[in-house]
Design an enzyme around this catalytic site. Structure first.
Site, PDB file in Angstrom:
ATOM      1  N   GLY A 187     -18.201 -12.618   8.093  1.00 35.06           N
ATOM      2  CA  GLY A 187     -19.332 -13.210   8.623  1.00 35.06           C
ATOM      3  C   GLY A 187     -20.142 -12.089   9.347  1.00 35.06           C
ATOM      4  O   GLY A 187     -19.773 -11.010   9.524  1.00 35.06           O
ATOM      5  N   GLU A 227       1.593  11.163 -17.021  1.00 34.16           N
ATOM      6  CA  GLU A 227       2.148  12.215 -17.854  1.00 34.16           C
ATOM      7  C   GLU A 227       3.403  11.745 -18.719  1.00 34.16           C
ATOM      8  O   GLU A 227       3.648  12.529 -19.768  1.00 34.16           O
ATOM      9  CB  GLU A 227       2.606  13.398 -16.995  1.00 34.16           C
ATOM     10  CG  GLU A 227       1.364  14.044 -16.462  1.00 34.16           C
ATOM     11  CD  GLU A 227       1.214  13.464 -14.866  1.00 34.16           C
ATOM     12  OE1 GLU A 227       0.715  14.192 -13.778  1.00 34.16           O
ATOM     13  OE2 GLU A 227       1.521  12.161 -14.736  1.00 34.16           O
ATOM     14  N   ASP A 282     -14.951 -21.775   6.114  1.00 31.18           N
ATOM     15  CA  ASP A 282     -14.982 -22.066   4.794  1.00 31.18           C
ATOM     16  C   ASP A 282     -13.733 -22.273   4.367  1.00 31.18           C
ATOM     17  O   ASP A 282     -13.470 -22.620   3.067  1.00 31.18           O
ATOM     18  CB  ASP A 282     -15.383 -20.900   3.927  1.00 31.18           C
ATOM     19  CG  ASP A 282     -17.026 -20.370   4.337  1.00 31.18           C
ATOM     20  OD1 ASP A 282     -17.584 -21.274   4.701  1.00 31.18           O
ATOM     21  OD2 ASP A 282     -17.335 -19.472   4.144  1.00 31.18           O
TER      22      ASP A 282
END
Length: 368
Positions: free
Chosen positions: A302, A58, A206
Site C-alpha cells: 500500500g 556449460e 485484501d
C-alpha cells in the site's frame, strides 16, 4: 568491439542469451546462464542452467556437443566459475572437453569468480574474450549483479492504478482495478522474483495469497518466491491466506514473544529489525534479504510501505499498470510521500518500456 567480434560471434552469443532467459523463473539464487558450443560459427551443442544445485549451462552444452567440443568456441552469457560450489568448476569441464576459445558476455560479479575464471583459462592456453552483448547479459541478471555488487536486491515496485493515479476507493476496495491480462502479467513478474514483499495493511485489507498462479516454466518446475510481510506491531493473523503455501518471513519491530510464537507455529520465520518510531528498518530488511540470497525483490504494498521504500531510496524499478478509468480525488493514492516544496525535490525516472496489456497500459521505469 567490432574488431574483437565477428558476425558469428554475435549470433552465437545472442543464442546463449536466449537460452539463459529460459531460466528466468527457476535459477534463483543463481544467475541465469546460457552456453553455446560452436565450430566455425556452426552450433554443435547448447545448454542453460535450469535451477540451483543442477548442472551449469556449460556442462549441459558440453554434454550435447560430446567429442565435437574439441577445438571449438564456447559462448557463455556469464564468465564460467572457477570454484567448487554445489557443482564442480565449469572451467575444468571446458578444459577437459578441449575447448579452444571462451567468449563471455560479462565477468561474474561474484567475488568468488570476478575475473578468475577467465584468467585461469588463459593460464591454461585457452583464448578468452569478454564483453560481447554485455548490456543484455547485465539486464538478464540485474538482481544477481545488484546482490553481488551492492549487497542488496534489485527492488521492483509494482502498482496498479487508475488513470488519475488512484489505487483503491476511499473504502479500500481495489479488486479488480485492472483486467485479467494485466493481473496474469503481474504474476509472471512475481515468478521471476526471489521474494514478494507486502505490508500488514495490505494483508488485513485484501488477505492475499501472495503466491504465483497461472505461470508455467519450460522445465515444469515453478519456484514460489519467499513471502515477506512488514508487520511492525505483529498484527498478522495466523489464519491469513498467505500461510496456506510457501515460506513466510515476517519483519517486525516488536518483541512480543507470544505473537512471535503463534506465527512461528504457523510456519513463519520472524525477524526483528527495529527502526525509528517503532517501525521496521526497511534498509536493514533489504540487506537481510540479500544475505538470504534474494536477487530480485518484488513489492506489492500500500501507499505507506511503498512511500517509505521510495523515501529511503530503496526502489530501483517501478512496474505500473494503468487501468482506463478514473476514481476521483477521494480515492487512495499510490504513495505516502513528504510534501515537495519545489520541483527540484521531485523523483525523476527513466522510462524503459510502455505497452498495452489487454485493456490496460503497462509502464516500466527506473529511478535515477
Amino acid at each position: 568491439m567490432a574488431e574483437l567480434f565477428n558476425e558469428a560471434d554475435h549470433r552465437c552469443m545472442a543464442r546463449a542469451l536466449q537460452l539463459a532467459e529460459q531460466g528466468l523463473l527457476t535459477t534463483s539464487p543463481n544467475p541465469r546462464v546460457g552456453c553455446v558450443i560452436a565450430s566455425k560459427g556452426e552450433i554443435v551443442g547448447e545448454g542453460w542452467h535450469w535451477r540451483a544445485g543442477s548442472e551449469h549451462a556449460e556442462v549441459h552444452a558440453l554434454q550435447a556437443a560430446g567429442a565435437a567440443a574439441r577445438g571449438t568456441t564456447a559462448y557463455i552469457s556469464l564468465e564460467p566459475c572457477n570454484h567448487h560450489g554445489r557443482t564442480p568448476p565449469c572451467t575444468e569441464a571446458l578444459l577437459a572437453a578441449g575447448v579452444a576459445r571462451v567468449v563471455a558476455a560479462m565477468e561474474d560479479p561474484n567475488p568468488q569468480v570476478a575475473g578468475q575464471g577467465l584468467a585461469f583459462l588463459r593460464q591454461q592456453g585457452v583464448k578468452t574474450d569478454c564483453g560481447l552483448l554485455a548490456a543484455a547479459a547485465h539486464e538478464l541478471n540485474i538482481g544477481f549483479v545488484s546482490r553481488m555488487t551492492r549487497r542488496r536486491p534489485w527492488v521492483r515496485l509494482k502498482t496498479a492504478a487508475s488513470l488519475d493515479g488512484r489505487t483503491a476507493l476511499r473504502n479500500g476496495v481495489s479488486q479488480w482495478l485492472t483486467g485479467h491480462a494485466a493481473r496474469q502479467d503481474g504474476h509472471r513478474w512475481r515468478a521471476r522474483a526471489c521474494a514478494i514483499l507486502t505490508g500488514i495493511g495490505t494483508v488485513r485489507r485484501d488477505d492475499p495469497q501472495l503466491n504465483v498462479r497461472g505461470v508455467a516454466s519450460i522445465t515444469g518446475y515453478l519456484r514460489q518466491p519467499l513471502k515477506v510481510v512488514v508487520d511492525s506491531g505483529l498484527e498478522l493473523s495466523p489464519s491469513a491466506k498467505l500461510f496456506n503455501d510457501g515460506q513466510v518471513l515476517v519483519a517486525t519491530a516488536s518483541a512480543g514473544q507470544r505473537k512471535i510464537d503463534a506465527l512461528t507455529q504457523r510456519g513463519a520465520e520472524v525477524v526483528r529489525l527495529p527502526g525509528e518510531g517503532g517501525r521496521v528498518d526497511l534498509r536493514a530488511l533489504v540487506t537481510e534479504l540479500a544475505q538470504r540470497g534474494v536477487n530480485e525483490l518484488h513489492v506489492e504494498a500500500g501507499p505507506a510501505i511503498s512511500g517509505a521504500l521510495l523515501s529511503a531510496s530503496l526502489v530501483d524499478e517501478w512496474l505500473l499498470y494503468l487501468a482506463p478509468c478514473l476514481l476521483g480525488d477521494a480515492a487512495r493514492g499510490m504513495f505516502d510521500l513528504p510534501v515537495f516544496e519545489s520541483l527540484a525535490s521531485r523523483q525523476d525516472l527513466v522510462l524503459r518500456d510502455l505497452r498495452q496489456i489487454g485493456t490496460d497500459l503497462r509502464l516500466l521505469a527506473r529511478f535515477r
